[in-house]
Motif scaffolding. Structure first.
Motif, PDB file in Angstrom:
ATOM      1  N   ASP A   1      60.742  22.511  91.424  1.00  0.00           N
ATOM      2  CA  ASP A   1      61.202  21.244  90.874  1.00  0.00           C
ATOM      3  C   ASP A   1      61.184  21.145  89.345  1.00  0.00           C
ATOM      4  O   ASP A   1      62.142  20.738  88.877  1.00  0.00           O
TER       5      ASP A   1
ATOM      6  N   LEU B   1      65.134  17.196  93.172  1.00  0.00           N
ATOM      7  CA  LEU B   1      64.603  15.935  93.694  1.00  0.00           C
ATOM      8  C   LEU B   1      64.646  16.457  95.251  1.00  0.00           C
ATOM      9  O   LEU B   1      63.875  15.777  96.097  1.00  0.00           O
ATOM     10  N   GLU B   2      65.576  17.272  95.602  1.00  0.00           N
ATOM     11  CA  GLU B   2      65.298  18.025  96.824  1.00  0.00           C
ATOM     12  C   GLU B   2      63.865  18.626  97.012  1.00  0.00           C
ATOM     13  O   GLU B   2      63.295  18.774  98.283  1.00  0.00           O
TER      14      GLU B   2
ATOM     15  N   PRO C   1      61.126  14.908  95.924  1.00  0.00           N
ATOM     16  CA  PRO C   1      61.919  13.361  95.670  1.00  0.00           C
ATOM     17  C   PRO C   1      60.927  12.365  94.924  1.00  0.00           C
ATOM     18  O   PRO C   1      61.246  11.424  94.614  1.00  0.00           O
TER      19      PRO C   1
ATOM     20  N   ASN D   1      69.545  17.052  91.116  1.00  0.00           N
ATOM     21  CA  ASN D   1      69.712  16.891  92.777  1.00  0.00           C
ATOM     22  C   ASN D   1      68.687  18.045  93.419  1.00  0.00           C
ATOM     23  O   ASN D   1      68.063  17.492  94.129  1.00  0.00           O
TER      24      ASN D   1
ATOM     25  N   HIS E   1      64.940  10.963  88.118  1.00  0.00           N
ATOM     26  CA  HIS E   1      65.771   9.847  88.535  1.00  0.00           C
ATOM     27  C   HIS E   1      66.197   9.282  86.882  1.00  0.00           C
ATOM     28  O   HIS E   1      67.271   8.705  86.900  1.00  0.00           O
TER      29      HIS E   1
END
Length: 680
Positions: A456, A483-484, A487, A480, A493
């Motif tokens: 991450d 975040l997979e 999260p 993306n 974000h």
């Protein structure tokens, strides 16, 4: 503090106050660039007494002692001290960054490795402080600042003022106000009664480590205070906490309520933590240890992107320095020399140093040592130790600012161990520090290809770099992917929202900022960016609330005032906007954008000369601020200054064309055509 302090320091804003004084942010008017400083005030009684005179003498002596600490790169420099208007003032270097209290979020415990990193970094500084015979007396999260430039922790808030204030008040038969309840957890029993020891600072740091590790708030942690009276059924902070027993023992010894049974020095704690790190480094899983980017959890820092009238948002692009490393394991002892037994059964035993135990046990001992050496080699322990030493060497080179040497060390390590994701990751961070963004991206791509449990962070950092080089689709794809993997990364974000806003997708940006705030309600960047997005969506009331919250979380953040000033201008509150831009300029006089935006406000207020002066300053700071040329040209045209207007429009047209901004190029071209001049 409306006048200059000591005929030199200009008040900017208050940072806090107590009964005996306050702390303020000021600008030094006698230094180039109007640098910011922190001034701490100690009010003196109107009727001086002998005790006050003695206290002031002690204060001057301790202020001089604090000056010597400024030689350490992680302690603010004491710049000045003076007496004025029945007060004593201490002036120290202003550290731009965020406090540890913004990182320690209730319900979000740190991993063990990150806690150890934190402890080690602060202990190394405390070791220096204590060697100068100074006790800090105020170790708490708000006084540990992650410096924005390099993310290293800077220790602020030395307790000299509170100590002397207490002496003065007691001499007058009064008592100091009790510290806030949520800070008492960091104060050991002996310090609470005015008998601080050097290891009082270790107690405070230990409680910070416990707070970070458990995810308790400071308020909640007071019920587990080891120095407090507790009922049998109240439990302990370690209840249900699953951490390495050695780390647990270290923390318990750091916060022992009896200072005589506590660690006696920072060095003692560092030695035990080093042993813990060595034990962790020697762990083997499935025959080898993965040296991925999760060798330690990096501590983050934010580098804001300047606010502009149309697209200003804050990016939380981060700088990571891993502080991991392992100590060398002791070498196995050499096999003992064995005397040969007699060759004949008729021979008498020789008088020698032959061991008295049976020969078969000697053989077993030799075999055991051989097996041990074989196991160590087979498991690769020496190689991991060498890798750890190389990583530690590179870390020290980064701390010294010798980035090229650090890159060389990481490169040698990669040549020897091409599967070391950790080395690639750390080299990427150094490349990024040097502005070598594509090289950093290449290294992070290798980290991702090698895999690991902390992908991450690798995706997140690569996304940040792709954003910096203008690859917005690539940045979105990496965010993306991050975040997979995880999260719950609020910062991802925030930055994905920033890219969405850049692409004009404000509703999607708003959704990202909303989620970031749900995950981390103390993240100032989320409120700051949502402020502008809400304003772009015509929710100006909500935008003001968000900017206010960002300012509450980070009172010295210039972008928060810039964004709020933008919203005020959009709603017609020109004086409110002017005030906010003034504050932003005082906080960061080298940023061209608040000058440009203040110029727009001054223009709207009819102050044309003031607006031209602001546009000129913005262009001096950033000659590529193409819109400032156009707006200054329009003002010159309005004032009948034809040649100046033509020069500005020509400059604007050329620079807009150079960067592919056809809209502003057409605007400048139109004005030149009206003036009968050719377009570049």
């Amino acid at each position: 503090m409306g006048q200059l302090l000591n005929q030199r320091y200009q008040f900017i804003q208050s940072l806090g106050s107590e009964a005996m004084g306050q702390t303020v942010l000021v600008g030094d008017t006698q230094q180039s660039g109007y640098p910011r400083c922190v001034v701490k005030q100690l009010r003196l009684p109107s009727q001086p007494t002998k005790a006050v005179e003695v206290s002031l003498a002690i204060f001057e002596k301790k202020a001089e002692a604090l000056k010597t600490l400024g030689s350490h790169p992680q302690i603010p420099k004491i710049l000045d001290y003076f007496a004025e208007n029945q007060s004593f003032y201490l002036v120290e270097e202003f550290i731009s960054g965020r406090s540890l209290s913004q990182d320690i979020i209730p319900g979000h415990p740190f991993p063990e490795e990150r806690v150890v990193e934190l402890l080690v970094e602060v202990l190394e500084v405390l070791n220096f402080v204590h060697s100068r015979e100074i006790i800090h007396r105020g170790i708490k999260p708000s006084n540990l600042i992650h410096r924005q430039s390099d993310d290293h922790i800077v220790i602020t808030g030395f307790g000299i003022f509170r100590e002397i204030s207490t002496q003065i008040l007691r001499s007058q038969g009064e008592e100091m106000d009790k510290p806030p309840h949520d800070t008492t957890v960091y104060i050991p029993p002996e310090q609470a009664i005015g008998k601080a020891q050097f290891n009082s600072d270790l107690y405070a740091l230990g409680m910070i480590g416990i707070q970070a590790l458990t995810g308790y708030s400071a308020e909640d942690l007071t019920q587990f205070d080891p120095a407090a009276e507790k009922k049998a059924d109240e439990g302990s902070w370690e209840t249900n906490l699953k951490i390495h027993p050695r780390l647990l023992a270290i923390l318990k010894k750091m916060v022992h309520p009896d200072y005589q049974q506590r660690y006696q020095s920072a060095t003692d704690v560092l030695v035990d933590l080093q042993q813990w790190e060595t034990a962790q480094g020697a762990l083997v899983s499935n025959g080898h240890q993965e040296e991925g980017v999760n060798g330690s959890v990096p501590v983050m820092t934010a580098t804001p992107v300047a606010v502009k009238e149309s697209d200003g948002q804050e990016s939380e692009v981060e700088s990571v320095v891993n502080k991991n490393g392992a100590s060398a394991l002791p070498k196995p002892p050499p096999p003992p020399k064995i005397n040969q037994p007699p060759t004949s059964s008729d021979s008498a035993p020789a008088a020698s140093s032959t061991p008295s135990f049976p020969l078969k046990w000697v053989g077993v001992a030799v075999l055991g040592i051989g097996v041990l050496v074989g196991l160590i080699i087979a498991l690769g322990v020496p190689q991991r130790v060498l890798r750890g030493q190389s990583l530690q060497q590179a870390r020290e080179q980064v701390l010294k600012g010798d980035y090229q040497a650090a890159i060389a060390t990481y490169s040698r390590l990669i040549d020897q161990h091409p599967d070391s994701a950790e080395a690639y990751y750390q080299r990427a961070m150094v490349h990024r520090t040097l502005g070598q963004n594509q090289r950093a991206i290449d290294d992070l791509t290798t980290v991702i290809q090698l895999g690991g449990s902390n992908l991450d962070e690798a995706y997140y950092q690569r996304g940040n770099l792709r954003y910096l080089i203008g690859d917005r689709p690539g940045a979105i794809a990496d965010y993306n992917a991050a975040l997979e993997q995880n999260p719950n990364m609020a910062k991802v974000h925030v930055n994905r929202g920033l890219v969405h806003a850049d692409q004009g997708n404000e509703p999607q940006a708003l959704a990202d900022y909303n989620q970031a705030i749900v995950l981390d309600p103390s993240l100032a960047a989320a409120y700051l960016n949502r402020c502008l997005t809400r304003s772009n969506l015509d929710d100006h009331e909500g935008a003001i609330l968000d900017c206010n919250q960002a300012i509450n979380l980070r009172p010295t953040h210039p972008l928060a005032y810039q964004n709020r000033g933008l919203v005020y201008r959009r709603t017609g509150d020109l004086l409110g906007a002017l005030k906010d831009y003034n504050i932003a300029i005082e906080l960061d006089p080298d940023d061209p954008d608040p000058y440009y935006n203040r110029g727009l406000v001054r223009r709207d207020l009819g102050d044309q000369r003031g607006a031209i002066a602001d546009f000129t300053t913005a262009l001096e700071l950033n000659p590529d601020h193409v819109v400032a040329y156009y707006d200054r040209g329009m003002l010159h045209l309005t004032m009948g200054e034809r040649e100046q207007a033509i020069a500005d429009f020509q400059e604007s047209a050329q620079r807009c064309l150079d960067v592919g901004r056809l809209g502003c190029y057409e605007d400048a071209k139109y004005q030149l055509e009206q003036l009968g001049r050719p377009t570049p």
